[in-house]
Design an enzyme around this catalytic site. Structure first.
Site, short mmCIF file in Angstrom:
data_model
loop_
_atom_site.label_atom_id
_atom_site.label_comp_id
_atom_site.label_asym_id
_atom_site.label_seq_id
_atom_site.Cartn_x
_atom_site.Cartn_y
_atom_site.Cartn_z
N ASP A 6 0.83 -1.22 0.00
CA ASP A 6 0.00 0.00 0.00
C ASP A 6 0.86 1.26 0.00
OD1 ASP A 6 -2.46 1.23 -0.22
OD2 ASP A 6 -2.84 1.28 1.94
N LYS A 57 2.06 4.71 -0.97
CA LYS A 57 1.43 5.91 -1.52
C LYS A 57 1.79 7.08 -0.61
CE LYS A 57 -2.92 4.81 0.83
NZ LYS A 57 -4.35 4.55 0.66
N ASN A 103 0.68 7.26 3.10
CA ASN A 103 1.24 6.32 4.07
C ASN A 103 2.71 6.59 4.39
OD1 ASN A 103 -1.16 5.02 4.42
ND2 ASN A 103 -0.69 3.29 3.09
N ASP A 160 1.16 2.57 8.46
CA ASP A 160 -0.01 1.77 8.09
C ASP A 160 0.38 0.46 7.41
OD1 ASP A 160 -2.47 0.73 7.61
OD2 ASP A 160 -3.30 2.53 6.69
N THR A 167 -4.38 0.46 -3.23
CA THR A 167 -5.05 1.68 -3.65
C THR A 167 -5.05 1.70 -5.18
OG1 THR A 167 -4.38 2.84 -1.65
CG2 THR A 167 -4.96 4.21 -3.54
#
Length: 378
Positions: free
Chosen positions: A181, A183, A186, A199, A222
């Protein structure tokens, strides 16, 4: 803000970096003060200062020990933490039990890395699960990217290099941990301007079999950052993180991801059908274009980071020419953006969120009998 998809559930708002975990303010070269390792905690041991962020089934709050008496803004030596609170009923309803268990296990294993948020403790009560993490006061890189619109190449290179060191550690030194994840939301900045990856809700230890990475099939991540193999649902490995790094560098340099549409299905079509196209403005160097294309290669057997040599090949790419990797890992220089932190518990770099109203489904005795066995590690 991007959305996150997981399992077969409908897409839900992503839990942003500031909502996930954080890093305690500390002096350069010193470690955050650890919580007593043998102590069993309970919610009343902490005083909630404010909410840092919310997600579908989790909330992260800035907390301090309940015994603290000096006003936070006057306490230059305050102990502050980020407390991630997960409602058991929501975890169950959204089929996130495995993800929550993986998150806690992976965080425990990777604690101490200079660019990963540090898990201090975990505990539970009847209705909720709790993760006590270091507080990272600088907020999300997403906020700075929004403020500056885009980063120049030197800044993008610095952040990308720190992420490379994190992925090298997760993939090659932690037995094949896929983060899944990556991005801007995060990625947090500590008080010295260094990245803290936050996260770990989608992180999973995949491991290896016969020297080949084990595949997993869960649809999570995502949309703008999903690798093609995740969309095709034919099994994916840690290679998805290198694809996401390519997307991230592109967004750092331009201010937007290469694949975007209001409808996630259209994003998926673009990812599997279209090559990365670069704008005329801002100008992007040939080295940056090459590393982005090398990461965003649909055939993962040819994807930089996933080919022979692993992260070592990434570090040797011309885009990272001049990076002193040892100095970077040792945090010998501050980052290019220094957050405006006034005191250890300063939360001005995070958006404001409404506080918990206490409402929600009841975690009944029947649910406890059925599911508490899965939360024993907390």
């Amino acid at each position: 803000m991007a959305v996150t998809v997981a399992e077969t559930q409908p897409a839900t708002p992503a839990l942003s970096a500031g909502m996930a975990s954080s890093h305690q303010l500390h002096q350069p070269g010193s470690a955050p003060k650890p919580l007593p390792p043998t102590r069993t905690f309970k919610p009343s041991d902490f005083t909630r200062v404010r909410t840092l962020g919310t997600g579908t089934f989790a909330r992260v709050c800035l907390v301090r020990p309940a015994s603290a008496t000096v006003p936070l803004e006057e306490d230059k030596n305050a102990e502050v933490y980020a407390l991630k609170i997960l409602k058991k009923t929501e975890v169950i309803k959204l089929k996130q039990i495995d993800h929550v268990r993986h998150e806690r296990a992976v965080l425990a294993d990777v604690a101490g890395h200079p660019f990963i948020t540090n898990l201090q403790a975990s505990f539970s009560d009847r209705d909720r699960l709790y993760l006590v993490l270091d507080y990272v006061p600088g907020g999300e890189i997403f906020s700075y990217l929004r403020k500056y619109r885009r980063f120049d190449e030197q800044v993008a290179r610095f952040y990308a290099a720190e992420i490379v060191l994190v992925l090298e550690y997760l993939h090659e030194k932690q037995g094949g941990v896929a983060y899944r994840d990556l991005k801007p939301e995060n990625l947090l900045l500590d008080k010295d301007g260094h990245i803290k990856l936050a996260d770990f809700g989608f992180a999973k230890r995949l491991g290896y079999k016969d020297d080949r990475p084990v595949e997993t099939y869960t649809l999570c991540g995502t949309p703008e950052y999903l690798a093609p193999e995740v969309i095709h649902n034919k099994g994916h490995t840690t290679a998805v993180d290198w694809w996401a790094l390519g997307i991230l560098i592109y967004e750092f340099l331009t201010g937007y991801p290469p694949f975007w549409h209001q409808n996630p299905i259209e994003i998926y079509k673009q990812i599997v059908e279209k090559p990365v196209v670069f704008p005329q403005e801002p100008q992007i160097s040939d080295e940056a274009k090459d590393i982005i294309k090398s990461f965003c290669t649909i055939d993962r057997s040819r994807r930089l980071g996933n080919i022979s040599g692993g992260a070592g090949r990434v570090k040797a790419h011309p885009f990272f020419h001049g990076v002193n990797w040892e100095d970077l890992l040792s945090r010998r220089q501050p980052g290019p953006i220094i957050p405006p932190i006034r005191y250890p518990g300063d939360a001005q770099c995070f958006d404001m969120y409404p506080e918990d109203d206490g409402k929600g489904d009841v975690y009944t005795a029947e649910l406890a009998n059925k599911y508490d066995q899965y939360f024993e590690d907390f």
